[in-house]
Design a protein around this motif. Structure first.
Motif, PDB file in Angstrom:
ATOM      1  N   THR A  76      48.999  43.580 -76.073  1.00 24.53           N
ATOM      2  CA  THR A  76      49.450  42.662 -77.118  1.00 24.53           C
ATOM      3  C   THR A  76      50.232  43.429 -78.177  1.00 24.53           C
ATOM      4  OG1 THR A  76      47.534  41.247 -76.731  1.00 24.53           O
ATOM      5  CG2 THR A  76      48.687  40.955 -78.807  1.00 24.53           C
ATOM      6  N   LEU A  77      51.393  42.899 -78.522  1.00 22.93           N
ATOM      7  CA  LEU A  77      52.250  43.470 -79.560  1.00 22.93           C
ATOM      8  C   LEU A  77      52.325  42.487 -80.715  1.00 22.93           C
ATOM      9  CD1 LEU A  77      55.150  44.388 -77.133  1.00 22.93           C
ATOM     10  CD2 LEU A  77      53.314  45.897 -77.881  1.00 22.93           C
ATOM     11  N   CYS A  78      52.752  42.941 -81.875  1.00 23.57           N
ATOM     12  CA  CYS A  78      52.838  42.070 -83.041  1.00 23.57           C
ATOM     13  C   CYS A  78      54.201  42.216 -83.711  1.00 23.57           C
ATOM     14  CB  CYS A  78      51.726  42.438 -84.031  1.00 23.57           C
ATOM     15  SG  CYS A  78      51.676  41.371 -85.487  1.00 23.57           S
ATOM     16  N   VAL A  79      54.792  41.071 -84.069  1.00 22.51           N
ATOM     17  CA  VAL A  79      56.055  41.036 -84.815  1.00 22.51           C
ATOM     18  C   VAL A  79      55.747  40.400 -86.163  1.00 22.51           C
ATOM     19  CG1 VAL A  79      58.407  40.142 -84.885  1.00 22.51           C
ATOM     20  CG2 VAL A  79      57.398  40.829 -82.697  1.00 22.51           C
ATOM     21  N   GLY A  80      56.000  41.147 -87.225  1.00 15.36           N
ATOM     22  CA  GLY A  80      55.705  40.673 -88.571  1.00 15.36           C
ATOM     23  C   GLY A  80      56.651  39.582 -89.046  1.00 15.36           C
ATOM     24  N   PRO A  81      56.337  38.993 -90.202  1.00 19.00           N
ATOM     25  CA  PRO A  81      57.192  37.948 -90.778  1.00 19.00           C
ATOM     26  C   PRO A  81      58.601  38.457 -91.063  1.00 19.00           C
ATOM     27  CG  PRO A  81      55.096  38.087 -91.938  1.00 19.00           C
ATOM     28  CD  PRO A  81      55.166  39.263 -91.020  1.00 19.00           C
ATOM     29  N   ASN A  82      59.593  37.597 -90.861  1.00 14.01           N
ATOM     30  CA  ASN A  82      60.998  37.924 -91.136  1.00 14.01           C
ATOM     31  C   ASN A  82      61.430  39.239 -90.510  1.00 14.01           C
ATOM     32  OD1 ASN A  82      61.683  35.617 -92.781  1.00 14.01           O
ATOM     33  ND2 ASN A  82      60.257  36.474 -94.266  1.00 14.01           N
ATOM     34  N   THR A  83      61.126  39.396 -89.229  1.00 17.45           N
ATOM     35  CA  THR A  83      61.403  40.642 -88.523  1.00 17.45           C
ATOM     36  C   THR A  83      62.105  40.361 -87.204  1.00 17.45           C
ATOM     37  OG1 THR A  83      59.421  41.641 -89.469  1.00 17.45           O
ATOM     38  CG2 THR A  83      60.318  42.712 -87.537  1.00 17.45           C
ATOM     39  N   THR A  84      63.026  41.242 -86.848  1.00 18.82           N
ATOM     40  CA  THR A  84      63.662  41.218 -85.534  1.00 18.82           C
ATOM     41  C   THR A  84      63.222  42.463 -84.790  1.00 18.82           C
ATOM     42  OG1 THR A  84      65.585  40.063 -86.411  1.00 18.82           O
ATOM     43  CG2 THR A  84      65.864  41.179 -84.295  1.00 18.82           C
ATOM     44  N   THR A  85      62.820  42.304 -83.529  1.00 17.49           N
ATOM     45  CA  THR A  85      62.348  43.415 -82.715  1.00 17.49           C
ATOM     46  C   THR A  85      63.063  43.405 -81.374  1.00 17.49           C
ATOM     47  OG1 THR A  85      60.175  43.285 -83.750  1.00 17.49           O
ATOM     48  CG2 THR A  85      60.298  44.467 -81.672  1.00 17.49           C
ATOM     49  N   VAL A  86      63.552  44.553 -80.968  1.00 15.53           N
ATOM     50  CA  VAL A  86      64.182  44.712 -79.657  1.00 15.53           C
ATOM     51  C   VAL A  86      63.160  45.374 -78.749  1.00 15.53           C
ATOM     52  CG1 VAL A  86      66.091  45.754 -78.372  1.00 15.53           C
ATOM     53  CG2 VAL A  86      66.448  44.953 -80.728  1.00 15.53           C
ATOM     54  N   MET A  87      62.808  44.693 -77.671  1.00 11.33           N
ATOM     55  CA  MET A  87      61.811  45.230 -76.750  1.00 11.33           C
ATOM     56  C   MET A  87      62.415  46.331 -75.891  1.00 11.33           C
ATOM     57  SD  MET A  87      59.047  43.658 -77.393  1.00 11.33           S
ATOM     58  CE  MET A  87      59.235  42.974 -79.017  1.00 11.33           C
ATOM     59  N   SER A  88      61.630  47.340 -75.617  1.00  7.26           N
ATOM     60  CA  SER A  88      62.065  48.461 -74.785  1.00  7.26           C
ATOM     61  C   SER A  88      62.246  48.015 -73.342  1.00  7.26           C
ATOM     62  CB  SER A  88      61.013  49.573 -74.811  1.00  7.26           C
ATOM     63  OG  SER A  88      60.813  50.027 -76.121  1.00  7.26           O
ATOM     64  N   PRO A  89      63.181  48.643 -72.621  1.00  4.23           N
ATOM     65  CA  PRO A  89      63.320  48.340 -71.195  1.00  4.23           C
ATOM     66  C   PRO A  89      61.990  48.615 -70.483  1.00  4.23           C
ATOM     67  CG  PRO A  89      65.161  49.663 -71.967  1.00  4.23           C
ATOM     68  CD  PRO A  89      64.155  49.620 -73.084  1.00  4.23           C
ATOM     69  N   GLY A  90      61.646  47.761 -69.553  1.00  3.22           N
ATOM     70  CA  GLY A  90      60.396  47.908 -68.823  1.00  3.22           C
ATOM     71  C   GLY A  90      59.227  47.194 -69.481  1.00  3.22           C
ATOM     72  N   LEU A  91      59.420  46.722 -70.699  1.00  4.05           N
ATOM     73  CA  LEU A  91      58.387  45.971 -71.403  1.00  4.05           C
ATOM     74  C   LEU A  91      58.624  44.485 -71.142  1.00  4.05           C
ATOM     75  CD1 LEU A  91      55.969  46.358 -73.317  1.00  4.05           C
ATOM     76  CD2 LEU A  91      57.542  45.995 -75.197  1.00  4.05           C
ATOM     77  N   THR A  92      57.750  43.878 -70.363  1.00  6.45           N
ATOM     78  CA  THR A  92      57.910  42.481 -69.968  1.00  6.45           C
ATOM     79  C   THR A  92      57.040  41.590 -70.848  1.00  6.45           C
ATOM     80  OG1 THR A  92      58.331  43.132 -67.689  1.00  6.45           O
ATOM     81  CG2 THR A  92      57.711  40.847 -68.058  1.00  6.45           C
ATOM     82  N   LEU A  93      57.664  40.641 -71.533  1.00  6.02           N
ATOM     83  CA  LEU A  93      56.932  39.680 -72.352  1.00  6.02           C
ATOM     84  C   LEU A  93      56.682  38.422 -71.530  1.00  6.02           C
ATOM     85  CD1 LEU A  93      58.823  39.890 -75.762  1.00  6.02           C
ATOM     86  CD2 LEU A  93      56.809  41.159 -75.015  1.00  6.02           C
ATOM     87  N   SER A  94      55.475  37.846 -71.698  1.00  3.11           N
ATOM     88  CA  SER A  94      55.142  36.637 -70.937  1.00  3.11           C
ATOM     89  C   SER A  94      54.469  35.555 -71.787  1.00  3.11           C
ATOM     90  CB  SER A  94      54.239  36.991 -69.765  1.00  3.11           C
ATOM     91  OG  SER A  94      53.036  37.577 -70.244  1.00  3.11           O
ATOM     92  N   GLY A  95      54.236  35.826 -73.080  1.00  2.26           N
ATOM     93  CA  GLY A  95      53.603  34.812 -73.916  1.00  2.26           C
ATOM     94  C   GLY A  95      53.736  35.131 -75.388  1.00  2.26           C
ATOM     95  N   VAL A  96      53.532  34.104 -76.218  1.00  2.00           N
ATOM     96  CA  VAL A  96      53.599  34.248 -77.668  1.00  2.00           C
ATOM     97  C   VAL A  96      52.478  33.438 -78.290  1.00  2.00           C
ATOM     98  CG1 VAL A  96      55.281  32.367 -77.872  1.00  2.00           C
ATOM     99  CG2 VAL A  96      55.067  34.032 -79.720  1.00  2.00           C
ATOM    100  N   ARG A  97      51.899  33.990 -79.334  1.00  2.00           N
ATOM    101  CA  ARG A  97      50.904  33.268 -80.132  1.00  2.00           C
ATOM    102  C   ARG A  97      51.270  33.473 -81.587  1.00  2.00           C
ATOM    103  NH1 ARG A  97      46.101  34.247 -82.856  1.00  2.00           N
ATOM    104  NH2 ARG A  97      45.944  36.391 -82.143  1.00  2.00           N
ATOM    105  N   ILE A  98      51.601  32.399 -82.278  1.00  2.00           N
ATOM    106  CA  ILE A  98      51.923  32.477 -83.692  1.00  2.00           C
ATOM    107  C   ILE A  98      50.615  32.345 -84.470  1.00  2.00           C
ATOM    108  CG2 ILE A  98      53.190  31.424 -85.602  1.00  2.00           C
ATOM    109  CD1 ILE A  98      55.222  30.457 -83.494  1.00  2.00           C
ATOM    110  N   SER A  99      50.415  33.263 -85.389  1.00  2.00           N
ATOM    111  CA  SER A  99      49.187  33.312 -86.166  1.00  2.00           C
ATOM    112  C   SER A  99      49.515  33.178 -87.652  1.00  2.00           C
ATOM    113  CB  SER A  99      48.475  34.652 -85.920  1.00  2.00           C
ATOM    114  OG  SER A  99      47.433  34.852 -86.855  1.00  2.00           O
ATOM    115  N   SER A 100      48.633  32.593 -88.409  1.00  2.62           N
ATOM    116  CA  SER A 100      48.836  32.463 -89.856  1.00  2.62           C
ATOM    117  C   SER A 100      48.509  33.764 -90.595  1.00  2.62           C
ATOM    118  CB  SER A 100      48.029  31.303 -90.416  1.00  2.62           C
ATOM    119  OG  SER A 100      46.667  31.476 -90.133  1.00  2.62           O
TER     120      SER A 100
END
Length: 124
Positions: free
Chosen positions: A96-120
């Motif tokens: 599990t990875l985390c992206v903070g508020p108002n942030t853009t993140t570029v995932m590294s090659p080989g890192l496969t994303l398959s889901g998202v959970r938005i948390s308060s």
């Protein structure tokens, strides 16, 4: 009498126009800016830098959930979190990875994303 009726009708039209302009101005002033085709309060996923530049996200999510929402699994997503106070947890082949508020993140090659959970939560 005709003068009074015409005058009243004219005032009603003017009052209506002023109210419409006032309401439109209030809506525009409160609107959040759209970033690369991703409006607040979304977390957007892009398949390439060209898609970011063109403002064409492949997927958008906005609902705070207790579990993960499925995302088409792929490498190399670019993730934009436009939310001001909420984080986005990302399910990946590396955990599990985390992206903070108002942030853009570029995932590294080989890192496969398959889901998202938005948390308060306001921080990772």
């Amino acid at each position: 009498m005709n003068y009074i009726v015409r005058r009243a009708a004219h005032l009603a039209v003017v009052a209506s126009a002023v109210a419409t302009v006032s309401m439109a101005g209030a809506t525009a002033a409160n609107a959040e800016p759209v970033q690369h085709g991703c409006a607040y309060p979304y977390v957007c996923f892009y398949t390439s830098r060209a898609a970011v530049d063109a403002g064409h996200p492949a997927a958008k999510f906005q609902v705070v959930t207790s579990g993960f929402q499925d995302l088409t699994a792929r490498d190399g997503y670019i993730v934009l979190n436009t939310r001001n106070d909420d984080v986005a947890y990302l399910r990946s082949n590396a955990g599990t990875l985390c992206v903070g508020p108002n942030t853009t993140t570029v995932m590294s090659p080989g890192l496969t994303l398959s889901g998202v959970r938005i948390s308060s939560n306001s921080s990772c």
